[in-house]
Write a protein that holds these residues in place. Structure first.
Motif, short mmCIF file in Angstrom:
data_model
loop_
_atom_site.label_atom_id
_atom_site.label_comp_id
_atom_site.label_asym_id
_atom_site.label_seq_id
_atom_site.Cartn_x
_atom_site.Cartn_y
_atom_site.Cartn_z
N GLN A 140 -6.34 3.13 73.20
CA GLN A 140 -6.13 3.91 74.41
C GLN A 140 -5.69 5.34 74.12
OE1 GLN A 140 -3.59 1.63 76.84
NE2 GLN A 140 -4.03 2.81 78.67
N GLY A 141 -4.66 5.50 73.28
CA GLY A 141 -4.15 6.84 73.02
C GLY A 141 -4.73 7.43 71.74
N MET A 142 -4.31 6.84 70.61
CA MET A 142 -4.61 7.44 69.31
C MET A 142 -6.11 7.62 69.09
SD MET A 142 -5.73 6.58 66.02
CE MET A 142 -5.73 4.81 66.00
N ALA A 143 -6.90 6.56 69.29
CA ALA A 143 -8.33 6.66 68.92
C ALA A 143 -9.03 7.71 69.76
CB ALA A 143 -9.00 5.30 69.10
N LYS A 144 -8.63 7.83 71.04
CA LYS A 144 -9.26 8.85 71.89
C LYS A 144 -8.88 10.24 71.43
CE LYS A 144 -10.09 6.03 75.88
NZ LYS A 144 -9.81 5.52 77.17
N ASP A 145 -7.60 10.42 71.08
CA ASP A 145 -7.15 11.75 70.62
C ASP A 145 -7.82 12.12 69.29
OD1 ASP A 145 -5.60 11.96 72.84
OD2 ASP A 145 -3.74 11.31 71.85
N VAL A 146 -7.91 11.14 68.40
CA VAL A 146 -8.54 11.42 67.11
C VAL A 146 -10.02 11.79 67.33
CG1 VAL A 146 -9.35 10.31 64.96
CG2 VAL A 146 -6.97 10.06 65.69
N HIS A 147 -10.65 11.06 68.23
CA HIS A 147 -12.07 11.33 68.49
C HIS A 147 -12.25 12.75 69.02
CE1 HIS A 147 -16.19 9.82 69.20
NE2 HIS A 147 -16.18 10.66 70.24
N SER A 148 -11.42 13.14 69.97
CA SER A 148 -11.64 14.50 70.53
C SER A 148 -11.24 15.57 69.50
CB SER A 148 -10.97 14.69 71.88
OG SER A 148 -9.61 14.45 71.75
N THR A 149 -10.28 15.24 68.62
CA THR A 149 -9.96 16.19 67.55
C THR A 149 -11.16 16.34 66.60
OG1 THR A 149 -7.65 15.55 67.67
CG2 THR A 149 -8.33 16.63 65.64
N LEU A 150 -11.83 15.22 66.34
CA LEU A 150 -13.02 15.31 65.46
C LEU A 150 -14.10 16.17 66.11
CD1 LEU A 150 -13.18 11.59 64.25
CD2 LEU A 150 -12.58 13.59 62.85
N VAL A 151 -14.25 16.04 67.42
CA VAL A 151 -15.23 16.90 68.11
C VAL A 151 -14.84 18.37 67.91
CG1 VAL A 151 -16.09 17.59 70.41
CG2 VAL A 151 -15.92 15.16 69.80
N ASP A 152 -13.57 18.69 68.13
CA ASP A 152 -13.09 20.09 67.94
C ASP A 152 -13.36 20.57 66.52
OD1 ASP A 152 -12.13 20.14 70.44
OD2 ASP A 152 -9.99 20.02 69.90
N ILE A 153 -13.01 19.71 65.56
CA ILE A 153 -13.18 20.11 64.15
C ILE A 153 -14.65 20.42 63.88
CG2 ILE A 153 -13.14 19.18 61.78
CD1 ILE A 153 -10.53 17.74 62.49
N LEU A 154 -15.53 19.56 64.34
CA LEU A 154 -16.96 19.76 64.07
C LEU A 154 -17.44 21.06 64.71
CD1 LEU A 154 -18.35 16.12 64.50
CD2 LEU A 154 -18.17 17.44 62.39
N VAL A 155 -17.06 21.27 65.97
CA VAL A 155 -17.54 22.46 66.69
C VAL A 155 -17.01 23.72 66.00
CG1 VAL A 155 -17.35 23.74 68.87
CG2 VAL A 155 -17.82 21.28 68.88
N ASN A 156 -15.71 23.73 65.68
CA ASN A 156 -15.12 24.95 65.11
C ASN A 156 -15.62 25.24 63.70
OD1 ASN A 156 -13.73 25.64 67.37
ND2 ASN A 156 -12.00 24.29 66.86
N CYS A 157 -15.67 24.20 62.88
CA CYS A 157 -16.09 24.43 61.49
C CYS A 157 -17.58 24.76 61.41
CB CYS A 157 -15.77 23.23 60.62
SG CYS A 157 -14.01 22.96 60.44
N ALA A 158 -18.36 24.25 62.37
CA ALA A 158 -19.80 24.51 62.33
C ALA A 158 -20.09 25.99 62.58
CB ALA A 158 -20.52 23.65 63.36
N LYS A 159 -19.15 26.68 63.22
CA LYS A 159 -19.38 28.10 63.51
C LYS A 159 -19.60 28.91 62.24
CE LYS A 159 -16.82 28.15 67.82
NZ LYS A 159 -15.46 28.13 68.31
N SER A 160 -18.88 28.51 61.17
CA SER A 160 -19.05 29.27 59.93
C SER A 160 -19.96 28.54 58.94
CB SER A 160 -17.68 29.56 59.31
OG SER A 160 -16.93 28.39 59.31
N ASP A 161 -20.75 27.64 59.45
CA ASP A 161 -21.69 26.90 58.59
C ASP A 161 -23.08 27.50 58.77
OD1 ASP A 161 -23.32 25.06 57.37
OD2 ASP A 161 -22.30 23.30 58.19
N ASP A 162 -23.72 27.83 57.65
CA ASP A 162 -25.05 28.42 57.78
C ASP A 162 -26.14 27.36 57.92
OD1 ASP A 162 -24.20 30.95 57.71
OD2 ASP A 162 -24.26 31.10 55.50
N GLY A 163 -25.75 26.11 57.82
CA GLY A 163 -26.75 25.03 57.86
C GLY A 163 -27.17 24.67 59.28
N PRO A 164 -27.79 23.51 59.42
CA PRO A 164 -28.37 23.11 60.71
C PRO A 164 -27.32 22.84 61.80
CG PRO A 164 -28.61 21.37 59.07
CD PRO A 164 -28.08 22.55 58.35
N LEU A 165 -26.05 22.68 61.39
CA LEU A 165 -25.05 22.38 62.42
C LEU A 165 -24.49 23.63 63.10
CD1 LEU A 165 -23.00 19.47 60.79
CD2 LEU A 165 -24.78 19.34 62.53
N ARG A 166 -24.84 24.81 62.60
CA ARG A 166 -24.35 26.05 63.22
C ARG A 166 -24.67 26.00 64.73
NH1 ARG A 166 -22.82 30.86 61.13
NH2 ARG A 166 -23.02 32.61 62.57
#
Ligand SMILES: Cc1cc2nc3c(=O)[nH]c(=O)nc-3n(C[C@H](O)[C@H](O)[C@H](O)COP(=O)(O)O)c2cc1C
Length: 722
Positions: A670-696
């Protein structure tokens, strides 16, 4: 929605059920269908026929729950794979297969009703035709809210899709049974109306006569009271005030179907323990295990008491001597523990229901055309005491079906009226109040003292007693021993505020361990292996980096991973994100975890403390970073595991997108897994900004989709509980 011309002449109810709810709904539907004159059968989903299973002469009704992390129940996985294969091959069921689908789930989980939804998608992919809208019922708000209207609405739609072959049994029964039975059976939703005084309501209810119970005798063979004093039966103080002004009740559920009948067993010889059915769980092969002891992992003043118990699986030879049984498992597997209901509660119920505890009885289906519920199928020659001790759940939150059945067996009209009120639309608040007391069956019977249901009627509505599953917290190499960690479940009721209650299995294990520590004989438990079928297991690839996230007892499976990793030589990265409240109170397995960090088995151990307010600048313990020392001001310390993940976002991104890491999350859904999941979304979106690959330029929804893809590829694995 296409309503077919009635091509079908029979109806097949399929259920996929992990803990019995979907099965009970499907069996009740089967009974009602037969009463309506349909040729009908009911099966587990995995009992589909391999060759030509689905034909136009049948209408199909699926009742499917969701388990694990959005997964189908164990008895539906084979069918699920089969349907996926058919869809891949381009199977076309248009014009042949007509179906209705009811999904059960719990919105506390991320993937609400995922198994039902995905089954529906796949059926549409193969062009099967729904003849009735799908229903999705939510355990978090009460399954009945959706299940009852869905079941009522099924019949008119089914009548258009399927022709009843036989004269409805209902009509035949009407002629032979009491007026009560008639009223209850014919009207799926008895509407009791009376425009006059409330007293007339009693009269109206009275007309639904009370079925007789014909059971006698007393209890023998008293089990010892080693179950604390929290299981005594107490009447609940409920507010029936609103009933005084009511003149009608609507929305009461139909009387549950009769599924079970009890007959005297063919033999009266005492039941040997070896004869006793141990579990109804498919493929489970229970074995005996000695409880060797328990370590307390939390300080005495911690909020929770967490224990790690050690078990020794055993076998006995013909002469009775004991040897260690080597059980093959893999880190990530769990073990089911078969735990009995509290002897005190069982004894109270046997007395109340007037049953001889040790009389041999046999459980049979109520009619030859209705299968027995799975958990009762092996109860060929048992005793009432066995049934109440080991087969049915006496402590789960009461369902309306139970209360509706009890109303049929209340001798006092006032009890009957109150029970019907609680199950009615007008009694919704009273029903919620009753559940807020978290009552067990003994409390409910104490509240309605004139209720004496026969045991078979109870078995119709009580869910199966579930084994309790614990992830194994050690590696297979541990001398054949098993270790489990758990919080000892105790809590206080919300209504009335503060009444102490406890869970079933964990206090029992705690008491057994304490008694053994005081010198009692070594207890033996019935245990079985539950291999992890959903992929949450230590990767067998020695080169893949591993990221483990598991606060609280969510860390338990990783202790098994780490022990196994310690025996391998691999240069891969292994990260653990752990969380607790305070380093001195509830840092579970601290010595072991820090040992793994020092020896390099863990490349990084990051611990978040949610209630640690000491004002020192950071040393390793205060920051929760054991292997890299850097300082945080107290206000900036990571409180939860997701805060640690954020701090090392670029590493997480690198490991997941470039190095094929496996990411595990274990713990609270209920709490932890949902928070971790949305943190992973944030991490992917933010780190992809400086990625020159297909995830940019990855968007949040793109990141969500990527995580789902990783789940399917078993690179992002979760083992969660609500
Ligand atoms: C271990 C466990 C995992 C569950 N996972 C989910 C889930 O991922 N999604 C969901 O909607 N419901 C989930 N549920 C809730 C069940 O689907 C729900 O309680 C349902 O009524 C169970 O029906 P059954 O007794 O027929 O299995 C889970 C329940 C348990 C006990």
């Amino acid at each position: 929605m296409t309503v077919p011309q009635p091509l079908a002449t029979r109806v097949v109810f399929f259920f996929g059920s992990q803990t019995g709810n979907a099965e009970s709904i499907a069996l009740n539907l089967l009974d009602q269908a037969q009463q309506r004159g349909y040729e009908a059968e009911c099966r587990e989903l995995d009992q589909y026929e391999d060759r030509l299973p689905f034909t136009a002469d049948a209408a199909y009704v699926f009742v499917v729950s969701t388990t694990g992390d959005g997964d189908p129940p164990d008895n539906a996985t084979k069918f699920w794979r089969y349907l996926r294969r058919l869809a891949k091959k381009g199977e076309d069921w248009s014009g042949t297969v007509h179906y209705a689908l009811l999904g059960l789930g719990d919105s506390n989980y991320d993937n609400f009703c995922n198994a039902g939804r995905r089954l529906d998608e796949k059926l549409r992919e193969v062009h099967a035709t729904p003849f009735y809208p799908k229903g999705l019922a939510d355990d978090a708000t009460g399954l009945e809210e959706t299940v009852e209207p869905w079941c009522r609405g099924l019949w008119p739609s089914l009548a258009q899709a399927c022709t009843a072959k036989n004269t409805p049994r209902l009509a035949a029964e009407t002629a032979t049974t009491t007026p009560t039975a008639k009223a209850a059976e014919i009207a799926p939703e008895p509407t009791l109306t009376n425009s006059a005084a409330p007293a007339a309501l009693t009269e109206a209810i009275e007309r639904l006569a009370v079925a007789e119970t014909a059971c006698t005798v007393s209890t023998q063979d008293r089990p010892s009271d080693n179950d604390g004093n929290l299981w005594t039966s107490q009447p609940l103080q409920l507010d029936f005030g609103p009933l005084a002004t009511l003149t009608s009740l609507t929305g009461t559920p139909r009387v549950p179907s009769r599924l079970v009948r009890i007959v005297p067993a063919a033999t009266s010889a005492p039941v040997a323990t070896s004869e006793f059915p141990l579990t109804h769980i498919a493929d489970a092969e229970p074995f005996r295990a000695q409880l060797l002891g328990a370590d307390r992992l939390t300080a005495p003043d911690a909020l929770k008491q967490t224990l790690a118990v050690q078990l020794r699986p055993i076998e006995r030879d013909a002469a009775g001597s004991i040897t260690t049984r080597m059980v093959e498992f893999w880190p990530g597997d769990a073990f089911g523990v078969l735990c009995p209901n509290p002897p005190r509660l069982v004894r109270d119920l046997l007395q109340r229901l007037d049953y001889v505890a040790t009389e041999r009885i046999q459980i049979e289906p109520s009619t030859p055309a209705t299968p027995l519920p799975t958990h009762l199928r092996h109860a060929k020659a048992v005793t009432p005491q066995h049934i109440l001790t080991s087969l049915v759940d006496l402590a789960g939150l009461p369902k309306k079906a139970l209360l509706r059945m009890l109303a049929e067996h209340a001798a006092d009209p006032e009890d009957r009226k109150r029970l019907l009120f609680i199950t009615s639309r007008q009694g919704a608040a009273a029903f919620n109040e009753l559940r807020a007391h978290i009552p067990h069956l003994g409390d409910i019977l104490a509240t309605f003292p004139s209720c004496r249901p026969p045991l078979d009627c109870l078995l119709d509505v009580l869910p199966p007693l579930q084994p309790r599953y614990y992830s194994v917290a050690n590696a297979p190499s541990s001398k054949g021993h098993l270790r489990f960690a758990f919080n000892v479940v105790s809590y206080r009721t919300p209504v009335p505020a503060g009444v102490p209650r406890e869970g079933l299995c964990t206090p029992w294990l705690a008491r057994l361990s304490a008694a053994m520590a005081r010198g009692d004989a070594t207890p033996e438990l019935n245990v079985f292996l539950k291999p992890n079928s959903q992929g949450f297991e230590l990767t067998r690839d020695p080169n893949r980096p591993i990221i483990m996230v598991g606060p609280g007892t969510g860390v338990a499976p990783y202790l098994g991973f780490l022990e196994a990793l310690g025996a391998q030589s691999s240069a891969r990265e292994t990260w653990l994100f752990y969380g607790c409240r305070h380093p001195d109170l509830d840092y579970l397995f601290r010595t072991e975890l820090e040992g793994y960090a020092r020896s390099g088995v863990l490349s990084r151990l990051m611990v978040a403390y949610s209630r640690f307010t000491a004002d020192s600048t950071a040393d390793a313990a205060a920051t929760g970073e054991t292997t890299v020392s850097y300082t945080h001001p107290p206000s900036d310390r990571p409180k939860y595991v997701q805060h640690h993940l954020q701090r090392v976002a670029s590493d997480i991104y690198r490991l997941m997108t470039r190095e094929n890491a496996v990411l595990y999350v274990c713990g609270d859904a209920q709490g932890m897994a949902k928070d971790v999941h949305s943190t992973l979304v944030d991490i992917l979106v933010n780190c992809a900004k400086s990625d020159d690959g297909p995830l940019r330029n990855l968007t949040p929804s793109g990141a969500g989709a990527l995580l789902v893809e990783w789940m399917q590829e078993k690179r992002y694995l979760r083992d969660l509980w609500a």
